[in-house]
Design a protein around this motif. Structure first.
Motif, PDB file in Angstrom:
ATOM      1  N   LEU A  53      -8.574  -3.204  -0.426  1.00 21.54           N
ATOM      2  CA  LEU A  53     -10.022  -3.335  -0.558  1.00 21.54           C
ATOM      3  C   LEU A  53     -10.606  -1.959  -0.866  1.00 21.54           C
ATOM      4  O   LEU A  53     -10.616  -1.071  -0.014  1.00 21.54           O
ATOM      5  CB  LEU A  53     -10.635  -3.902   0.718  1.00 21.54           C
ATOM      6  CG  LEU A  53     -10.265  -5.360   1.039  1.00 21.54           C
ATOM      7  CD1 LEU A  53     -10.874  -5.779   2.367  1.00 21.54           C
ATOM      8  CD2 LEU A  53     -10.726  -6.294  -0.079  1.00 21.54           C
ATOM      9  N   ASP A  54     -11.052  -1.783  -2.112  1.00 19.73           N
ATOM     10  CA  ASP A  54     -11.650  -0.520  -2.547  1.00 19.73           C
ATOM     11  C   ASP A  54     -13.128  -0.743  -2.851  1.00 19.73           C
ATOM     12  O   ASP A  54     -13.499  -1.699  -3.544  1.00 19.73           O
ATOM     13  CB  ASP A  54     -10.941   0.007  -3.801  1.00 19.73           C
ATOM     14  CG  ASP A  54      -9.484   0.364  -3.531  1.00 19.73           C
ATOM     15  OD1 ASP A  54      -9.195   0.807  -2.401  1.00 19.73           O
ATOM     16  OD2 ASP A  54      -8.652   0.196  -4.433  1.00 19.73           O
ATOM     17  N   HIS A  75     -11.427   5.542  11.663  1.00 19.84           N
ATOM     18  CA  HIS A  75     -11.824   6.061  10.359  1.00 19.84           C
ATOM     19  C   HIS A  75     -11.150   7.404  10.144  1.00 19.84           C
ATOM     20  O   HIS A  75     -10.728   8.067  11.091  1.00 19.84           O
ATOM     21  CB  HIS A  75     -13.354   6.205  10.277  1.00 19.84           C
ATOM     22  CG  HIS A  75     -13.927   7.115  11.320  1.00 19.84           C
ATOM     23  ND1 HIS A  75     -14.306   6.659  12.565  1.00 19.84           N
ATOM     24  CD2 HIS A  75     -14.155   8.449  11.329  1.00 19.84           C
ATOM     25  CE1 HIS A  75     -14.750   7.662  13.285  1.00 19.84           C
ATOM     26  NE2 HIS A  75     -14.667   8.763  12.561  1.00 19.84           N
ATOM     27  N   TRP A  76     -11.015   7.815   8.884  1.00 19.47           N
ATOM     28  CA  TRP A  76     -10.367   9.083   8.571  1.00 19.47           C
ATOM     29  C   TRP A  76     -10.964   9.620   7.279  1.00 19.47           C
ATOM     30  O   TRP A  76     -11.420   8.873   6.418  1.00 19.47           O
ATOM     31  CB  TRP A  76      -8.860   8.930   8.463  1.00 19.47           C
ATOM     32  CG  TRP A  76      -8.419   7.764   7.598  1.00 19.47           C
ATOM     33  CD1 TRP A  76      -8.110   7.790   6.279  1.00 19.47           C
ATOM     34  CD2 TRP A  76      -8.251   6.408   8.035  1.00 19.47           C
ATOM     35  NE1 TRP A  76      -7.759   6.531   5.846  1.00 19.47           N
ATOM     36  CE2 TRP A  76      -7.831   5.669   6.900  1.00 19.47           C
ATOM     37  CE3 TRP A  76      -8.418   5.735   9.264  1.00 19.47           C
ATOM     38  CZ2 TRP A  76      -7.576   4.289   6.960  1.00 19.47           C
ATOM     39  CZ3 TRP A  76      -8.173   4.375   9.318  1.00 19.47           C
ATOM     40  CH2 TRP A  76      -7.750   3.665   8.178  1.00 19.47           C
ATOM     41  N   GLY A  83     -14.249  12.550  -2.216  1.00 20.86           N
ATOM     42  CA  GLY A  83     -15.303  11.558  -2.057  1.00 20.86           C
ATOM     43  C   GLY A  83     -14.875  10.276  -1.388  1.00 20.86           C
ATOM     44  O   GLY A  83     -15.643   9.310  -1.358  1.00 20.86           O
ATOM     45  N   THR A  84     -13.665  10.231  -0.828  1.00 18.25           N
ATOM     46  CA  THR A  84     -13.143   8.985  -0.271  1.00 18.25           C
ATOM     47  C   THR A  84     -13.046   9.048   1.248  1.00 18.25           C
ATOM     48  O   THR A  84     -12.502  10.009   1.806  1.00 18.25           O
ATOM     49  CB  THR A  84     -11.746   8.681  -0.853  1.00 18.25           C
ATOM     50  OG1 THR A  84     -11.860   8.543  -2.266  1.00 18.25           O
ATOM     51  CG2 THR A  84     -11.184   7.392  -0.271  1.00 18.25           C
ATOM     52  N   ILE A  85     -13.542   8.006   1.884  1.00 16.09           N
ATOM     53  CA  ILE A  85     -13.436   7.848   3.328  1.00 16.09           C
ATOM     54  C   ILE A  85     -12.653   6.565   3.600  1.00 16.09           C
ATOM     55  O   ILE A  85     -12.925   5.517   2.997  1.00 16.09           O
ATOM     56  CB  ILE A  85     -14.829   7.745   3.994  1.00 16.09           C
ATOM     57  CG1 ILE A  85     -15.646   9.015   3.707  1.00 16.09           C
ATOM     58  CG2 ILE A  85     -14.694   7.495   5.490  1.00 16.09           C
ATOM     59  CD1 ILE A  85     -15.056  10.299   4.249  1.00 16.09           C
ATOM     60  N   GLY A  86     -11.684   6.642   4.484  1.00 16.90           N
ATOM     61  CA  GLY A  86     -10.921   5.472   4.879  1.00 16.90           C
ATOM     62  C   GLY A  86     -11.374   4.963   6.227  1.00 16.90           C
ATOM     63  O   GLY A  86     -11.873   5.725   7.062  1.00 16.90           O
ATOM     64  N   ALA A  87     -11.223   3.659   6.440  1.00 12.97           N
ATOM     65  CA  ALA A  87     -11.628   3.084   7.726  1.00 12.97           C
ATOM     66  C   ALA A  87     -10.881   1.781   7.956  1.00 12.97           C
ATOM     67  O   ALA A  87     -10.354   1.165   7.019  1.00 12.97           O
ATOM     68  CB  ALA A  87     -13.132   2.839   7.751  1.00 12.97           C
ATOM     69  N   GLY A  91     -10.132  -5.221  11.412  1.00  7.87           N
ATOM     70  CA  GLY A  91      -8.676  -5.340  11.313  1.00  7.87           C
ATOM     71  C   GLY A  91      -8.092  -5.015   9.961  1.00  7.87           C
ATOM     72  O   GLY A  91      -6.862  -5.038   9.799  1.00  7.87           O
ATOM     73  N   GLU A  92      -8.914  -4.718   8.960  1.00  5.04           N
ATOM     74  CA  GLU A  92      -8.400  -4.419   7.621  1.00  5.04           C
ATOM     75  C   GLU A  92      -8.708  -2.980   7.234  1.00  5.04           C
ATOM     76  O   GLU A  92      -9.770  -2.447   7.562  1.00  5.04           O
ATOM     77  CB  GLU A  92      -8.998  -5.360   6.575  1.00  5.04           C
ATOM     78  CG  GLU A  92      -8.500  -6.789   6.676  1.00  5.04           C
ATOM     79  CD  GLU A  92      -8.841  -7.581   5.422  1.00  5.04           C
ATOM     80  OE1 GLU A  92      -8.217  -7.319   4.372  1.00  5.04           O
ATOM     81  OE2 GLU A  92      -9.741  -8.440   5.506  1.00  5.04           O
ATOM     82  N   THR A  93      -7.772  -2.363   6.499  1.00  6.22           N
ATOM     83  CA  THR A  93      -7.962  -0.999   6.029  1.00  6.22           C
ATOM     84  C   THR A  93      -8.723  -1.015   4.705  1.00  6.22           C
ATOM     85  O   THR A  93      -8.415  -1.791   3.803  1.00  6.22           O
ATOM     86  CB  THR A  93      -6.608  -0.304   5.825  1.00  6.22           C
ATOM     87  OG1 THR A  93      -5.929  -0.239   7.083  1.00  6.22           O
ATOM     88  CG2 THR A  93      -6.785   1.106   5.294  1.00  6.22           C
ATOM     89  N   VAL A  94      -9.749  -0.173   4.617  1.00  6.27           N
ATOM     90  CA  VAL A  94     -10.563  -0.101   3.410  1.00  6.27           C
ATOM     91  C   VAL A  94     -10.715   1.363   2.988  1.00  6.27           C
ATOM     92  O   VAL A  94     -10.531   2.276   3.797  1.00  6.27           O
ATOM     93  CB  VAL A  94     -11.961  -0.722   3.634  1.00  6.27           C
ATOM     94  CG1 VAL A  94     -11.842  -2.173   4.051  1.00  6.27           C
ATOM     95  CG2 VAL A  94     -12.755   0.069   4.685  1.00  6.27           C
ATOM     96  N   GLU A  95     -11.030   1.567   1.723  1.00  3.93           N
ATOM     97  CA  GLU A  95     -11.394   2.890   1.227  1.00  3.93           C
ATOM     98  C   GLU A  95     -12.740   2.790   0.526  1.00  3.93           C
ATOM     99  O   GLU A  95     -12.969   1.871  -0.269  1.00  3.93           O
ATOM    100  CB  GLU A  95     -10.342   3.437   0.260  1.00  3.93           C
ATOM    101  CG  GLU A  95      -9.067   3.872   0.949  1.00  3.93           C
ATOM    102  CD  GLU A  95      -8.137   4.655   0.041  1.00  3.93           C
ATOM    103  OE1 GLU A  95      -8.380   4.676  -1.193  1.00  3.93           O
ATOM    104  OE2 GLU A  95      -7.172   5.249   0.548  1.00  3.93           O
TER     105      GLU A  95
END
Length: 478
Positions: A53-54, A75-76, A83-87, A91-95
């Motif tokens: 999921l982007d 989150h990371w 410009g990218t934050i991950g979270a 329950g799902e990983t997104v960018e």
């Protein structure tokens, strides 16, 4: 391929999922735009599973963090500079990435990170039209400024802007064209293909690590050979892995041998089939695929035209392993991958002596010992290396390898073949011969290992007798 209505229905279901709906609501409350972008939207049209999921947004990285912190389990910001934050949300990983307008300055091997101001501009700077699709959230508006849906329907890869501009912004996109062509089964549009050839030398601006990653992604697709052909035909392979186009050896009217380039691509295809069918490795397996593609790269350097129209490639296995090691190091592959690939190339010819005359148990033990933890991969590579159209010859080689694997299985059960070692270890040798640690202990150990490989298990008492006899003979020769 899904119809537009079917794809929009799938995207609607995705937007209603807890993760997407939670994010959409949070960004809307904060007054920021948010859109699902790229691969997930494309794959909805292709009927493929959506795994990543982007999202893209007009929010800055700091603002993205402010929005996602309250609604995420984690989150990371490891990609914050880009410009990218991950979270992890529901329950799902997104960018989530701020609108981008990156470009290379012509000299740097990495892009300058420039944030954009609109979704259309962001999509216009993406690699291909089929990846320049977005779904605005939460209103579920499909955004397609460059005709990506039409290209999906036509199974065509084309850049949103002129290919010269797109590839100038990021030359790595030329390698991505080969990867997506293989991954999606799409044809690269003529103008885009021509630009790849014209600008092939621009790939030199890209770091070895990024080139490595893109080549790896290509090889890990289900059917990579079409992408490899595109790299060779465009001249890109000459810049990043020149050993592959070098396989296209000329054949004169007096000397004949199989087409090494076509043979190597066939071996790669067959290795993938065996890798999947045998199921003893995680698939896709990069080591198997690199070894299959590169197993004969020593042939151009060892090619000799002999009398009678014969062409020889003596020691191409050894030469090929050295060339592979040099190339993989240049591409910054990790040491374990390099060691595994080069070992397989070194050993890929070993079996063919077995097909001519059955080996002794000692030879089988040595084959297993030399392959070590690469034995299953060696099974795959060796079987895949049989590309003859002579059915009788192919059957003979196949039956011979069946027999070898059966013998390995029997010896493994009888002798714990995978852990072949002498009955006496280094401590035993030092105690029996009254030695201190040093090279002589290793010499004695290697002698006992040769005995074990030649004769199988002989027991600790017999091993001690053999060790003392070897020691006495060594003293006598001193």
């Amino acid at each position: 391929m899904q119809s537009v209505a079917e794809a929009l229905a799938r995207l609607g279901e995705l937007a209603a999922s807890p993760t997407v709906s939670k994010l959409a609501a949070a960004f809307e409350r904060a007054g920021f735009e948010l859109a699902l972008v790229g691969g997930p939207v494309r794959d909805a049209f292709l009927g493929r599973a959506v795994n990543d999921l982007d999202f893209t947004t007009d929010a800055t990285p700091d603002e993205i963090l402010t929005v996602v912190k309250p609604i995420s389990e984690a989150h990371w910001d490891i990609g914050r500079a880009f410009g990218t934050i991950g979270a992890k949300v529901a329950g799902e990983t997104v960018e989530i990435t701020t609108y981008r307008a990156d470009a290379y300055d012509g000299d740097s091997r990495k892009p300058d990170v420039v944030f954009g101001s609109s979704l259309d501009d962001d999509l216009g700077r993406r690699d291909f039209t089929v990846n320049a699709l977005a779904l605005r959230l939460p209103k579920l508006e499909l955004v397609d400024p460059s005709g990506g849906v039409e290209d999906l329907l036509a199974k065509t890869l084309r850049t949103p802007s002129a290919p010269e501009i797109s590839f100038g912004d990021d030359p790595l996109r030329m390698l991505r064209a080969a990867r997506f062509s293989a991954q999606l089964g799409f044809e690269v549009e003529d103008g885009t293909r021509a630009a790849m050839t014209e600008l092939a030398d621009q790939i030199d601006r890209i770091s070895a690590e990024r080139v490595r990653d893109e080549l790896s992604k290509l090889l890990l697709t289900a059917a990579p050979t079409g992408g490899i052909r595109l790299l060779v035909e465009s001249g890109l392979a000459e810049r990043v892995i020149p050993e592959i186009p070098a396989l296209r050896l000329e054949v004169d009217e007096h000397h004949h041998h199989k087409d090494v380039y076509e043979h190597s691509l066939t071996v790669l295809e067959q290795a993938i089939d065996y890798e999947v069918a045998r199921g003893n490795l995680d698939s896709p397996d990069l080591v198997v695929r690199l070894a299959a593609l590169m197993h004969d790269i020593g042939k151009p350097a060892t090619r000799r035209l002999e009398k009678g129209g014969v062409v020889s490639f003596h020691h191409h296995d050894v030469v090929g392993a050295k060339l592979a090691r040099k190339r993989l190091r240049a591409l910054r592959f990790d040491n374990d991958t390099i060691a595994a690939v080069t070992r397989l190339i070194e050993l890929h010819l070993r079996f063919f002596g077995y097909a001519d005359a059955a080996w002794t148990d000692s030879a089988v033990r040595r084959y297993v010992r030399d392959a070590g933890d690469q034995l299953e991969r060696l099974h795959i590579l060796t079987r895949a290396d049989v590309t003859t159209r002579n059915r009788r010859k192919a059957d003979r080689l196949g039956f011979a390898y069946d027999d070898l694997e059966e013998r390995i299985a029997v010896l493994a059960e009888e002798e714990e073949l995978a852990a072949v070692r002498p009955e006496l270890d280094g401590a035993d040798i030092m105690r029996l011969l009254d030695l201190k640690p040093g090279p002589i202990v290793g010499e004695a150990y290697r002698y006992l290992l040769e005995v074990r490989l030649d004769e199988g298990p002989i027991g600790p008492d017999a091993a001690e007798q053999r060790l003392r006899a070897w020691w006495d003979a060594r003293d006598a020769d001193a």
